[in-house]
Design an enzyme around this catalytic site. Structure first.
Site, PDB file in Angstrom:
ATOM      1  N   ASN A  14      39.470  -1.639 -21.942  1.00 26.70           N
ATOM      2  CA  ASN A  14      38.112  -2.175 -21.843  1.00 26.70           C
ATOM      3  C   ASN A  14      37.172  -1.014 -21.544  1.00 26.70           C
ATOM      4  O   ASN A  14      37.260  -0.399 -20.475  1.00 26.70           O
ATOM      5  CB  ASN A  14      38.068  -3.219 -20.721  1.00 26.70           C
ATOM      6  CG  ASN A  14      36.755  -3.964 -20.643  1.00 26.70           C
ATOM      7  OD1 ASN A  14      35.714  -3.441 -21.013  1.00 26.70           O
ATOM      8  ND2 ASN A  14      36.800  -5.184 -20.151  1.00 26.70           N
ATOM      9  N   GLU A  55      30.045 -13.296 -23.742  1.00 29.21           N
ATOM     10  CA  GLU A  55      30.149 -12.780 -22.376  1.00 29.21           C
ATOM     11  C   GLU A  55      28.780 -12.537 -21.745  1.00 29.21           C
ATOM     12  O   GLU A  55      28.661 -11.765 -20.800  1.00 29.21           O
ATOM     13  CB  GLU A  55      30.971 -11.489 -22.373  1.00 29.21           C
ATOM     14  CG  GLU A  55      32.387 -11.669 -22.894  1.00 29.21           C
ATOM     15  CD  GLU A  55      33.131 -10.358 -23.000  1.00 29.21           C
ATOM     16  OE1 GLU A  55      33.428  -9.775 -21.943  1.00 29.21           O
ATOM     17  OE2 GLU A  55      33.389  -9.907 -24.134  1.00 29.21           O
ATOM     18  N   ARG A  73      39.081   0.540 -18.280  1.00 24.29           N
ATOM     19  CA  ARG A  73      40.136  -0.178 -17.566  1.00 24.29           C
ATOM     20  C   ARG A  73      41.182  -0.654 -18.553  1.00 24.29           C
ATOM     21  O   ARG A  73      40.839  -1.253 -19.586  1.00 24.29           O
ATOM     22  CB  ARG A  73      39.571  -1.381 -16.812  1.00 24.29           C
ATOM     23  CG  ARG A  73      40.497  -1.929 -15.728  1.00 24.29           C
ATOM     24  CD  ARG A  73      40.079  -3.288 -15.221  1.00 24.29           C
ATOM     25  NE  ARG A  73      40.372  -4.324 -16.206  1.00 24.29           N
ATOM     26  CZ  ARG A  73      39.455  -5.108 -16.758  1.00 24.29           C
ATOM     27  NH1 ARG A  73      38.185  -4.996 -16.428  1.00 24.29           N
ATOM     28  NH2 ARG A  73      39.813  -6.015 -17.659  1.00 24.29           N
ATOM     29  N   ASP A 113      44.578  -2.966 -19.379  1.00 29.06           N
ATOM     30  CA  ASP A 113      45.317  -4.144 -18.950  1.00 29.06           C
ATOM     31  C   ASP A 113      46.743  -4.095 -19.489  1.00 29.06           C
ATOM     32  O   ASP A 113      46.964  -3.719 -20.646  1.00 29.06           O
ATOM     33  CB  ASP A 113      44.617  -5.413 -19.438  1.00 29.06           C
ATOM     34  CG  ASP A 113      43.229  -5.579 -18.825  1.00 29.06           C
ATOM     35  OD1 ASP A 113      43.030  -5.095 -17.690  1.00 29.06           O
ATOM     36  OD2 ASP A 113      42.357  -6.186 -19.466  1.00 29.06           O
ATOM     37  N   GLY A 133      33.931  -4.956 -16.264  1.00 22.90           N
ATOM     38  CA  GLY A 133      32.987  -5.776 -15.518  1.00 22.90           C
ATOM     39  C   GLY A 133      32.653  -5.166 -14.163  1.00 22.90           C
ATOM     40  O   GLY A 133      33.492  -4.531 -13.524  1.00 22.90           O
ATOM     41  N   GLU A 150      45.457  -3.797 -23.813  1.00 22.79           N
ATOM     42  CA  GLU A 150      44.177  -3.358 -24.366  1.00 22.79           C
ATOM     43  C   GLU A 150      43.457  -2.473 -23.375  1.00 22.79           C
ATOM     44  O   GLU A 150      43.817  -2.387 -22.197  1.00 22.79           O
ATOM     45  CB  GLU A 150      43.299  -4.556 -24.729  1.00 22.79           C
ATOM     46  CG  GLU A 150      42.931  -5.452 -23.554  1.00 22.79           C
ATOM     47  CD  GLU A 150      42.175  -6.689 -23.997  1.00 22.79           C
ATOM     48  OE1 GLU A 150      42.354  -7.132 -25.144  1.00 22.79           O
ATOM     49  OE2 GLU A 150      41.388  -7.205 -23.190  1.00 22.79           O
ATOM     50  N   TYR A 171      36.334 -14.601 -13.637  1.00 26.07           N
ATOM     51  CA  TYR A 171      34.966 -14.557 -13.143  1.00 26.07           C
ATOM     52  C   TYR A 171      34.595 -15.641 -12.143  1.00 26.07           C
ATOM     53  O   TYR A 171      33.555 -15.535 -11.482  1.00 26.07           O
ATOM     54  CB  TYR A 171      33.991 -14.589 -14.330  1.00 26.07           C
ATOM     55  CG  TYR A 171      34.223 -13.433 -15.268  1.00 26.07           C
ATOM     56  CD1 TYR A 171      34.030 -12.126 -14.839  1.00 26.07           C
ATOM     57  CD2 TYR A 171      34.684 -13.622 -16.571  1.00 26.07           C
ATOM     58  CE1 TYR A 171      34.263 -11.047 -15.676  1.00 26.07           C
ATOM     59  CE2 TYR A 171      34.924 -12.549 -17.414  1.00 26.07           C
ATOM     60  CZ  TYR A 171      34.709 -11.269 -16.962  1.00 26.07           C
ATOM     61  OH  TYR A 171      34.952 -10.206 -17.799  1.00 26.07           O
ATOM     62  N   SER A 223      37.281 -10.318 -22.487  1.00 24.08           N
ATOM     63  CA  SER A 223      37.333 -11.285 -21.389  1.00 24.08           C
ATOM     64  C   SER A 223      38.219 -12.493 -21.688  1.00 24.08           C
ATOM     65  O   SER A 223      37.969 -13.593 -21.204  1.00 24.08           O
ATOM     66  CB  SER A 223      35.918 -11.766 -21.020  1.00 24.08           C
ATOM     67  OG  SER A 223      35.181 -10.713 -20.453  1.00 24.08           O
TER      68      SER A 223
END
Length: 306
Positions: A269, A14, A248, A250, A273, A267, A209, A142
């Site tokens: 994070n 990443e 964050r 998901d 990002g 999951e 992205y 990601s």
């Protein structure tokens, strides 16, 4: 004026995302009034240590992936006594290890997908779960390396033979429906966003992205009970792992048989990002928090040895 050093780049898959995050953060912190230096982190740890001497008032950790969000750099900064943004060693390491995180979520009573870690030989020999299912690296972010195995798919053995993400893989039931995400600042859930990948049904690395790779619907048009549950579960997951700063979560939301449907936590994070297409800044803005204010809040809440 506080001196802040932004760590970005790194050595993971990443790296490009981290570089993009770092550029945005550097500009935002300068706009917020901080004295900012930056370090493009590479394989030479001694160079990073030298660049952090004398110690800044805080480090903004804009690294993603291995060595950046798995507890490694966090341990170095703890050792040096330098406050840093985002979660500490334990929470970072557990969140990056999807198997460990799932165990913590299960113990907290949070809704997770059925699945388990399997050896590559077991995956090559046969289907470890009823079809369809998802194969994920245990320690990547990601959506790197994620594969779907569906009915009639003969790629299972090939996936096992070409796997480059360690000796095991996480295999989970496939959850149909929609992709949702919830950002958390401290103990506050920001909003629920629905993510729709433009190129296909999977919110993969490119969708995340690439400019125009996905559509973000905020607030998500879901059943009110599901909206409230997603906000609650995101904060509970943040607390279950001992996260700090921003995170964050998901989710998959299976409404294929009608609403309210089933919400499943995928999951968390711990290093969301902060690129121009990222979700956390978008949710913060939805709540009236500008990007410079968000980055400044992260620095103001920097800590170490937590």
């Amino acid at each position: 004026m506080s001196r802040v050093v932004v760590l970005y780049g790194g050595m993971s898959a990443e790296r490009e995302v981290s570089l993009s995050t770092g550029v945005q953060v550097i500009a935002a912190l300068r706009q917020a009034g901080f004295d900012v230096d930056s370090i493009d982190v590479g394989h030479d740890l001694s160079a990073v240590l030298a660049a952090l001497t004398p110690a800044p008032d805080a480090v903004f950790n804009a690294l993603h992936g291995r060595f950046g969000e798995d507890g490694a750099i966090q341990g170095v900064l703890d050792w040096m006594g330098i406050p840093y943004t985002h979660s500490g060693v334990r929470a970072s390491a557990m969140a990056m290890n999807k198997q460990a995180a799932k165990a913590m979520f299960a113990s907290a009573g949070l809704p997770i997908a059925k699945g388990r870690a399997v050896s590559l030989s077991e995956l090559e020999a046969g289907d470890p779960l009823p079809l369809p299912y998802v194969v994920k690296p245990v320690g990547e972010g990601s959506s790197v390396g994620v594969q779907f195995v569906r009915t009639g798919d003969n790629r299972r053995a090939e996936i096992a033979q070409t796997w480059s993400f360690g000796p095991t893989a996480l295999v989970e039931e496939y959850i149909p429906g929609r992709e949702l995400t919830v950002g958390v600042m401290g103990d506050r859930a920001l909003a629920v966003t629905e993510i729709r990948a433009v190129a296909g049904s999977f919110y993969d690395y490119e969708s995340k992205y690439a400019d125009g790779g996905s559509r973000h619907i905020i607030p998500a048009a879901v059943h009110p009970d599901i909206y409230a549950q997603a906000m609650e579960v995101a904060v509970s997951a943040h607390r279950a792992l001992g996260c700090r700063g921003a995170s964050r979560c998901d989710f998959r939301y299976d409404d294929t048989a009608g609403e309210p449907g089933r919400l499943v936590l995928l999951e968390i994070n711990t290093q969301p990002g902060l690129t121009p297409t990222s979700l956390l800044p978008e949710q913060a803005a939805h709540c009236g928090v500008s990007f410079p204010e968000l980055c400044a809040w992260m620095v103001e809440n920097a800590a170490c040895r937590v």
